[in-house]
Design an enzyme around this catalytic site. Structure first.
Site, PDB file in Angstrom:
ATOM      1  N   ASP A  91       1.064  -0.977   0.012  1.00  0.00           N
ATOM      2  CA  ASP A  91       0.046  -0.051   0.082  1.00  0.00           C
ATOM      3  C   ASP A  91       0.795   1.311  -0.004  1.00  0.00           C
ATOM      4  O   ASP A  91       0.556   2.293   0.627  1.00  0.00           O
ATOM      5  CB  ASP A  91      -0.966   0.086   1.121  1.00  0.00           C
ATOM      6  CG  ASP A  91      -0.303  -0.116   2.384  1.00  0.00           C
ATOM      7  OD1 ASP A  91       0.943  -0.214   2.535  1.00  0.00           O
ATOM      8  OD2 ASP A  91      -0.755   0.223   3.536  1.00  0.00           O
ATOM      9  N   LYS A 137       6.149   6.414  18.184  1.00  0.00           N
ATOM     10  CA  LYS A 137       5.462   7.838  17.532  1.00  0.00           C
ATOM     11  C   LYS A 137       5.712   8.753  18.520  1.00  0.00           C
ATOM     12  O   LYS A 137       5.239   8.891  19.827  1.00  0.00           O
ATOM     13  CB  LYS A 137       4.069   7.526  17.101  1.00  0.00           C
ATOM     14  CG  LYS A 137       4.011   6.477  16.193  1.00  0.00           C
ATOM     15  CD  LYS A 137       2.376   6.353  15.830  1.00  0.00           C
ATOM     16  CE  LYS A 137       2.176   5.082  14.932  1.00  0.00           C
ATOM     17  NZ  LYS A 137       0.862   4.779  14.786  1.00  0.00           N
ATOM     18  N   ASP A 141       2.915   7.089   1.588  1.00  0.00           N
ATOM     19  CA  ASP A 141       1.782   5.826   2.434  1.00  0.00           C
ATOM     20  C   ASP A 141       0.491   6.112   1.992  1.00  0.00           C
ATOM     21  O   ASP A 141      -0.016   7.298   2.126  1.00  0.00           O
ATOM     22  CB  ASP A 141       1.881   5.689   3.826  1.00  0.00           C
ATOM     23  CG  ASP A 141       1.048   4.945   4.622  1.00  0.00           C
ATOM     24  OD1 ASP A 141       0.323   4.444   4.051  1.00  0.00           O
ATOM     25  OD2 ASP A 141       1.046   5.014   6.062  1.00  0.00           O
TER      26      ASP A 141
END
Length: 338
Positions: free
Chosen positions: A106, A157, A215
């Protein structure tokens, strides 16, 4: 070299489009995004690909049957979702003893895979990870590497906006790196396999380049990918007329289309409609006088006459009622809004 392509993602952030379409099958300027991934591999000499997914092969059958030439495809259906590492490990019997590519299905990229493979061999690496520099790493997490490119750690993150290197989802792996993990057992490659390999002292390196990379996980990124293809920003992809209008689309002479519009097969845009920065999937219709901006219209969806939509996503068969004015709407498949 051979490659393993992972096509098992749920596409949660792309709903309602992915209520009825696998995210790897969402079209990018008229072709499934997975087709563009496979073509990219073929351009760099990959002749055999293993597709690994927990979804039934029938979901992808039309794409697989339509493809000709390289790469040759072997399909593996997981009995249960095996996560990224488990899915790659399951493909090992279909490979050989040489390093191979593994990548997510993807992403849109023009990464120089040949240069990445040469880097892997020159470093005597066990694992090479494609790294991409972003200005905002909050959605991805960071990868720490030293001056020689050796990967030291994967960081969580960040909470605050910070630039840095992220994992771009393309790897070169030596097959033996997966031997400690039993086939058929779910395991995550980034959170479990890579940290273990680093702790064991094996050569894990990051290959950083200025390649195009995106992405496709959100509607905003999906629109950007289509626009970037139209603008010729992805090396190796063909040049497109802009706006892109499939030969079977019907566009009224008085309709206005901006440069970044994709009108897919069997779509229609009626009189006085005004469309920009939007993608219409197969059979979608925009009726007379409607205004559409920064939106994705799922297959056979309808925007009614004189409706106005901005930053909207319509699932398959969804309908925006005539005269509606919607911003940021997410309209489920086969439902009405407005």
């Amino acid at each position: 070299m051979k490659a393993v392509v992972l096509v098992g993602g749920q596409g949660t952030r792309l709903r309602p489009l992915t209520e009825t379409i696998k995210k790897e099958l969402l079209p990018l300027v008229g072709r499934p995004s997975l087709d563009r991934v496979l073509d990219h591999l073929a351009r760099h000499g990959v002749r055999e690909v293993v597709l690994s997914s927990s979804y039934l092969e029938e979901t992808f059958r039309d794409l697989l049957e339509a493809r000709t030439g390289d790469p040759r495809i072997t399909w593996i259906t997981e009995r249960e979702p095996l996560d990224t590492g488990g899915a790659i490990a399951q493909a090992i019997p279909y490979l050989d003893d040489e390093p191979f590519f593994a990548l997510n299905g993807d992403i849109l990229t023009d990464l120089d895979l040949g240069a990445m493979a040469a880097f892997h061999r020159a470093r005597g690496a066990t694992v090479t990870i494609a790294l991409h520099r972003v200005e905002d790493a909050r959605a991805f997490g960071l990868v720490a590497a030293d001056e020689d490119g050796r990967v030291l750690a994967f960081r969580e993150k960040p909470v605050e906006l910070v630039a840095g290197l992220i994992n771009a989802g393309t790897y070169v792996l030596n097959p033996d790196v997966l031997q400690p993990w039993a086939p058929g057992v779910p395991v995550n490659i980034e959170r479990e396999i890579f940290p273990t390999v680093i702790a064991d002292g094996a050569g894990v390196f990051g290959f950083t380049s200025d390649a195009y990379w995106l992405d496709l996980g959100t509607p905003e990124k999906y629109l950007q990918a289509n626009a970037d293809l139209l603008d010729g920003r992805v090396k190796g992809e063909p040049r497109f007329r802009t706006p892109f209008v499939d030969p079977t689309a019907v566009i009224a002479a008085t309709a206005t289309l901006g440069r970044h519009v994709v009108a897919s097969a069997s779509t229609s845009i009626d009189e006085q409609a005004d469309v920009d920065d939007s993608v219409l999937l197969e059979g979608a219709r925009i009726e007379a006088g409607a205004v559409v901006r920064r939106s994705v219209l799922g297959p056979r969806s309808v925007v009614g006459a004189k409706a106005r939509i901005h930053d909207a996503v319509l699932g398959e068969g969804a309908t925006v009622l005539p005269g509606a004015d919607l911003t940021g709407a997410r309209i489920p498949a086969n439902s009405l809004a407005g």
